[in-house]
Design an enzyme around this catalytic site. Structure first.
Site, PDB file in Angstrom:
ATOM      1  N   GLU A  53       0.825  -1.208   0.000  1.00  0.00           N
ATOM      2  CA  GLU A  53       0.000   0.000   0.000  1.00  0.00           C
ATOM      3  C   GLU A  53       0.861   1.260   0.000  1.00  0.00           C
ATOM      4  OE1 GLU A  53      -2.051  -2.822   3.018  1.00  0.00           O
ATOM      5  OE2 GLU A  53      -0.112  -2.639   2.011  1.00  0.00           O
ATOM      6  N   ALA A 163      13.236 -43.900  -9.229  1.00  0.00           N
ATOM      7  CA  ALA A 163      14.560 -44.232  -9.758  1.00  0.00           C
ATOM      8  C   ALA A 163      14.621 -45.724 -10.042  1.00  0.00           C
ATOM      9  CB  ALA A 163      15.648 -43.842  -8.757  1.00  0.00           C
ATOM     10  N   SER A 169      21.584 -42.917 -10.037  1.00  0.00           N
ATOM     11  CA  SER A 169      21.057 -41.559 -10.094  1.00  0.00           C
ATOM     12  C   SER A 169      20.937 -41.116 -11.549  1.00  0.00           C
ATOM     13  CB  SER A 169      21.976 -40.602  -9.329  1.00  0.00           C
ATOM     14  OG  SER A 169      21.501 -39.285  -9.415  1.00  0.00           O
ATOM     15  N   ARG A 185      12.052 -24.050  -5.746  1.00  0.00           N
ATOM     16  CA  ARG A 185      13.105 -23.833  -4.746  1.00  0.00           C
ATOM     17  C   ARG A 185      13.310 -22.344  -4.495  1.00  0.00           C
ATOM     18  NH1 ARG A 185      17.983 -28.076  -6.346  1.00  0.00           N
ATOM     19  NH2 ARG A 185      16.857 -30.021  -5.881  1.00  0.00           N
ATOM     20  N   ASP A 201      22.549 -39.474  -4.233  1.00  0.00           N
ATOM     21  CA  ASP A 201      22.611 -38.481  -5.312  1.00  0.00           C
ATOM     22  C   ASP A 201      23.681 -37.420  -5.109  1.00  0.00           C
ATOM     23  OD1 ASP A 201      20.440 -39.901  -6.203  1.00  0.00           O
ATOM     24  OD2 ASP A 201      18.963 -38.364  -5.695  1.00  0.00           O
TER      25      ASP A 201
END
Length: 366
Positions: A53, A163, A169, A185, A201
């Site tokens: 505002e 997987a 991986s 993210r 990983d």
């Protein structure tokens, strides 16, 4: 009114400019209109800075007299790190205020609108309220419960596998999906994985958007016995975000010391009867430090644990057009269901195509 909805949609677009940058404050947009013509816009950019505002009123200058201001969230009526927005509106000469959603914050809770009405301003409430609320699920949950909003995210095959069974991986989803993950993210306060995912990983758990844009969220690892090595990529990279490792109360002191030496923050929490980390205690600790949103990226044991504990609020499932087979790693481990009626269920809010992949977004039914 039709015009009210159109101007509020513009205010919502303004509010979205602050996504991922305002925590623990909400994302808010404001639009000043006079004689059905746009005068100025504003949005809240960062906690501790002027609210939407104030930005819009400053941009409008003397044109605010007799104008209407559209705000996605009820103007605040208390002094925090900034003065009350209600006072700025009253001082501006605005004659009408259109509000998207009322503020769930107990410090406001309708007080902002009541103050404006008591001073003779015309106030319209609830314009596109649901759309405004969707912008601020994390804020709404945190300000009313003290807990962060939990988003379960996974990329899986058509037969629900994360997987290959070998643990190899490899990317399942395509480039468009991976880019969307990095947008997610960029908008959350924290990202969480289990120790299995961290070991298999060796992820960086950073935000990587084109042009090196994006903000790294706090990295959280659930590692009961501190299996993560100090050489893990997330501890050896340059990042503005910290890495927190939640572990049990009886861990090896030398392992903890080595991880702290590598830059990790060790957080010990109690264990459940099943010997697992108490997820509720972890979320309480995150809420205590003003973390309003957590992206849970897995793996399957972590997904299952959060669902069993009824701690998931939202799901983002990326589905790739491939089959992996029964020997692959499942989306989540057993939930121990006795009947289908007990299965966690979510209401789909949006389905999108990302190239050959499909993204399913939804809210968990509580």
């Amino acid at each position: 009114m039709k015009d009210d909805r159109a101007w509020m949609q513009l205010a919502i677009r303004e509010a979205k400019k602050g996504l991922g940058r305002t925590s623990p404050n909400p994302c808010v947009g404001a639009v000043v209109v006079k004689d059905n013509k746009l005068i100025a816009t504003g949005f809240h950019a960062k906690a501790g800075t002027p609210h939407a505002e104030v930005h819009a009123l400053r941009a409008a200058g003397k044109k605010t007299k007799g104008a209407t201001i559209y705000v996605t969230l009820e103007p605040c009526n208390h002094t925090g790190r900034t003065p009350p927005c209600t006072q700025a509106i009253l001082a501006s000469g605005i004659k009408r205020v259109v509000v998207g959603m009322l503020d769930p914050n107990p410090l406001v809770a309708g007080g902002g609108c009541k103050t404006l009405i008591s001073q003779g301003l015309e106030v319209t409430q609830g314009v596109l309220a649901d759309d405004c609320r969707r912008l601020n699920h994390p804020f709404c949950k945190h300000v009313t419960t003290g807990l962060p909003w939990v988003i379960m995210k996974a990329g899986m095959s058509l037969d629900g596998r994360l997987a290959l069974g070998s643990g190899q991986s490899a990317w399942i989803t395509n480039e468009q999906s991976r880019r969307q993950v990095h947008r997610l993210r960029d908008r959350v306060d924290a990202i969480l994985v289990g120790s299995g995912t961290a070991l298999n990983d060796d992820p960086s758990l950073t935000t990587r958007l084109p042009g090196r844009r994006g903000r790294d969220p706090l990295r959280i690892i659930l590692d009961t016995t501190l299996r993560l090595p100090p050489t893990a990529k997330m501890l050896q990279q340059v990042s503005s975000a910290a890495t927190w490792i939640f572990c049990g109360p009886d861990v090896d002191a030398k392992r903890a010391e080595a991880l702290v030496g590598a830059g990790a923050v060790i957080k010990q929490v109690r264990l459940s009867e099943a010997g697992q980390l108490d997820l509720g205690a972890i979320l309480c600790e995150l809420g205590r430090v003003q973390c309003t949103s957590v992206l849970v990226e897995g793996g399957s044991r972590v997904h299952g644990a959060f669902l069993r504990a009824n701690l998931v609020d939202e799901v983002n499932i990326f589905v790739a057009p491939i089959f992996i087979g029964g020997d692959g790693v499942p989306l989540l481990d057993g939930l121990g269901l006795q009947k289908v009626a007990d299965a966690p269920r979510f209401t789909t809010t949006r389905v999108r195509r990302l190239g050959s992949d499909v993204l399913i977004e939804g809210l968990i039914e509580k």
